[in-house]
Write a protein that holds these residues in place. Structure first.
Motif, PDB file in Angstrom:
ATOM      1  N   SER A  14      54.717  43.198  91.162  1.00  0.00           N
ATOM      2  CA  SER A  14      54.001  42.272  92.035  1.00  0.00           C
ATOM      3  C   SER A  14      52.985  42.947  92.942  1.00  0.00           C
ATOM      4  O   SER A  14      52.171  42.268  93.573  1.00  0.00           O
ATOM      5  CB  SER A  14      55.007  41.517  92.906  1.00  0.00           C
ATOM      6  OG  SER A  14      55.747  42.427  93.718  1.00  0.00           O
ATOM      7  N   GLN A  54      39.781  42.112  84.264  1.00  0.00           N
ATOM      8  CA  GLN A  54      39.456  41.500  82.983  1.00  0.00           C
ATOM      9  C   GLN A  54      38.499  42.342  82.142  1.00  0.00           C
ATOM     10  O   GLN A  54      38.285  42.034  80.969  1.00  0.00           O
ATOM     11  CB  GLN A  54      38.841  40.113  83.223  1.00  0.00           C
ATOM     12  CG  GLN A  54      39.705  39.177  84.051  1.00  0.00           C
ATOM     13  CD  GLN A  54      41.050  38.898  83.412  1.00  0.00           C
ATOM     14  OE1 GLN A  54      41.182  38.886  82.181  1.00  0.00           O
ATOM     15  NE2 GLN A  54      42.060  38.675  84.234  1.00  0.00           N
ATOM     16  N   ASN A  67      48.593  38.665  94.633  1.00  0.00           N
ATOM     17  CA  ASN A  67      47.944  37.463  95.127  1.00  0.00           C
ATOM     18  C   ASN A  67      46.573  37.734  95.730  1.00  0.00           C
ATOM     19  O   ASN A  67      45.812  36.791  95.989  1.00  0.00           O
ATOM     20  CB  ASN A  67      48.834  36.769  96.171  1.00  0.00           C
ATOM     21  CG  ASN A  67      50.098  36.206  95.557  1.00  0.00           C
ATOM     22  OD1 ASN A  67      50.161  35.983  94.352  1.00  0.00           O
ATOM     23  ND2 ASN A  67      51.115  35.979  96.366  1.00  0.00           N
ATOM     24  N   ILE A  80      42.364  36.887  93.780  1.00  0.00           N
ATOM     25  CA  ILE A  80      42.259  35.427  93.844  1.00  0.00           C
ATOM     26  C   ILE A  80      41.317  34.854  92.786  1.00  0.00           C
ATOM     27  O   ILE A  80      41.338  33.644  92.546  1.00  0.00           O
ATOM     28  CB  ILE A  80      41.821  34.963  95.244  1.00  0.00           C
ATOM     29  CG1 ILE A  80      40.462  35.556  95.615  1.00  0.00           C
ATOM     30  CG2 ILE A  80      42.876  35.345  96.288  1.00  0.00           C
ATOM     31  CD1 ILE A  80      39.932  35.054  96.963  1.00  0.00           C
ATOM     32  N   TYR A  81      40.510  35.691  92.164  1.00  0.00           N
ATOM     33  CA  TYR A  81      39.584  35.203  91.149  1.00  0.00           C
ATOM     34  C   TYR A  81      40.089  35.469  89.729  1.00  0.00           C
ATOM     35  O   TYR A  81      39.343  35.289  88.765  1.00  0.00           O
ATOM     36  CB  TYR A  81      38.207  35.847  91.344  1.00  0.00           C
ATOM     37  CG  TYR A  81      37.587  35.494  92.669  1.00  0.00           C
ATOM     38  CD1 TYR A  81      37.027  34.238  92.893  1.00  0.00           C
ATOM     39  CD2 TYR A  81      37.575  36.414  93.728  1.00  0.00           C
ATOM     40  CE1 TYR A  81      36.466  33.899  94.118  1.00  0.00           C
ATOM     41  CE2 TYR A  81      37.013  36.091  94.955  1.00  0.00           C
ATOM     42  CZ  TYR A  81      36.471  34.826  95.142  1.00  0.00           C
ATOM     43  OH  TYR A  81      35.919  34.501  96.362  1.00  0.00           O
ATOM     44  N   ASP A  82      41.334  35.921  89.627  1.00  0.00           N
ATOM     45  CA  ASP A  82      41.931  36.196  88.318  1.00  0.00           C
ATOM     46  C   ASP A  82      43.292  35.518  88.228  1.00  0.00           C
ATOM     47  O   ASP A  82      43.978  35.348  89.238  1.00  0.00           O
ATOM     48  CB  ASP A  82      42.101  37.703  88.110  1.00  0.00           C
ATOM     49  CG  ASP A  82      40.767  38.408  87.945  1.00  0.00           C
ATOM     50  OD1 ASP A  82      40.288  38.491  86.806  1.00  0.00           O
ATOM     51  OD2 ASP A  82      40.210  38.851  88.969  1.00  0.00           O
ATOM     52  N   ASP A  83      43.657  35.163  87.040  1.00  0.00           N
ATOM     53  CA  ASP A  83      44.945  34.513  86.798  1.00  0.00           C
ATOM     54  C   ASP A  83      45.986  35.584  86.486  1.00  0.00           C
ATOM     55  O   ASP A  83      46.463  35.718  85.361  1.00  0.00           O
ATOM     56  CB  ASP A  83      44.826  33.522  85.638  1.00  0.00           C
ATOM     57  CG  ASP A  83      46.101  32.700  85.449  1.00  0.00           C
ATOM     58  OD1 ASP A  83      46.880  32.608  86.419  1.00  0.00           O
ATOM     59  OD2 ASP A  83      46.296  32.175  84.344  1.00  0.00           O
ATOM     60  N   LEU A  84      46.327  36.375  87.521  1.00  0.00           N
ATOM     61  CA  LEU A  84      47.295  37.461  87.361  1.00  0.00           C
ATOM     62  C   LEU A  84      48.622  37.067  87.992  1.00  0.00           C
ATOM     63  O   LEU A  84      48.669  36.723  89.175  1.00  0.00           O
ATOM     64  CB  LEU A  84      46.796  38.741  88.042  1.00  0.00           C
ATOM     65  CG  LEU A  84      45.758  39.602  87.340  1.00  0.00           C
ATOM     66  CD1 LEU A  84      45.455  40.823  88.194  1.00  0.00           C
ATOM     67  CD2 LEU A  84      46.240  40.034  85.971  1.00  0.00           C
ATOM     68  N   GLU A  85      49.685  37.153  87.218  1.00  0.00           N
ATOM     69  CA  GLU A  85      51.022  36.915  87.772  1.00  0.00           C
ATOM     70  C   GLU A  85      51.669  38.216  88.212  1.00  0.00           C
ATOM     71  O   GLU A  85      52.471  38.239  89.146  1.00  0.00           O
ATOM     72  CB  GLU A  85      51.901  36.211  86.748  1.00  0.00           C
ATOM     73  CG  GLU A  85      51.425  34.803  86.389  1.00  0.00           C
ATOM     74  CD  GLU A  85      52.363  34.108  85.432  1.00  0.00           C
ATOM     75  OE1 GLU A  85      53.380  34.736  85.021  1.00  0.00           O
ATOM     76  OE2 GLU A  85      52.094  32.946  85.082  1.00  0.00           O
TER      77      GLU A  85
END
Length: 213
Positions: free
Chosen positions: A53, A90, A157, A160-165
């Motif tokens: 995380s 990315q 977190n 914020i501009y990427d879909d990272l979990e």
């Protein structure tokens, strides 16, 4: 192109991350002098790892001069004794620039290239945990022989501009930097070489490959 494998910390709770990073992290050496007009090279290494995380960094610096006057998040920390980590999750040319002066003041932006950047919201930037061995009080320019360390914990977190979990198995691109634009000996040191005529860290094409465990 430089390549770097970034380990995942094992069996470490958040309060143990810095110690685990010291023991398990990958060591990066910033030793590239790309511009002959700025020959001074401080000794700079960085430990890097991740905890799923969180992305964890620890810069270790030895230099002749220090300066840490900027105290406002997203201020011009590059003018002080400053360490930086740029990362494109990315690999699409858009990247985050995480910058910290020697007293831990953060500056974070996002975009494509130097002239298309936007600051991350201050409330997001302030979720980054930063600890400097020099403390947090402003330091006017000093000359001598200085050693300092900066530990940084960046939550996923913040991206914020990427879909990272999480950072597991992430393959990204990035670079590590040390600078001090307004020090007695301005310097611009990098991990991955930058082949421009003048100092410019906003050069995605010269990022190295980052492979996360």
């Amino acid at each position: 192109m430089n390549h770097l494998n970034i380990k995942r910390l094992r069996n470490a709770r958040s309060k143990e991350w810095e110690q685990a990073l010291d023991q398990q992290g990958t060591t990066v050496t910033l030793d590239q002098i790309n511009w002959s007009d700025f020959p001074y090279k401080p000794e700079v290494k960085c430990k890097i790892a991740h905890a799923g995380s969180h992305l964890l960094l620890k810069f270790l610096v030895q230099e002749k001069n220090i300066r840490g006057v900027e105290v406002n998040a997203n201020g011009p920390v590059h003018k002080d004794s400053c360490v930086e980590f740029f990362i494109s999750p990315q690999g699409d040319g858009n990247y985050y620039n995480f910058e910290f002066n020697c007293i831990g003041t953060p500056h974070v932006g996002y975009g494509e290239g130097r002239h298309n950047r936007q600051h991350l919201p201050v409330e997001v930037v302030k979720t980054i945990a930063v600890r400097s061995t020099l403390g947090t009080e402003p330091i006017e320019h000093k000359q001598g022989d200085f050693s300092w360390e900066l530990f940084v914990s960046i939550p996923v977190n913040c991206f914020i501009y990427d879909d990272l979990e999480n950072f597991d198995k992430l393959e990204a691109y990035g670079n590590f930097y040390k600078c001090g634009d307004e020090l007695a000996e301005p310097h611009f040191v990098t991990w991955s070489p930058v082949e421009t005529e003048t100092p410019d860290y906003h050069q995605y094409e010269y990022f190295g490959k980052l492979k996360f465990e």
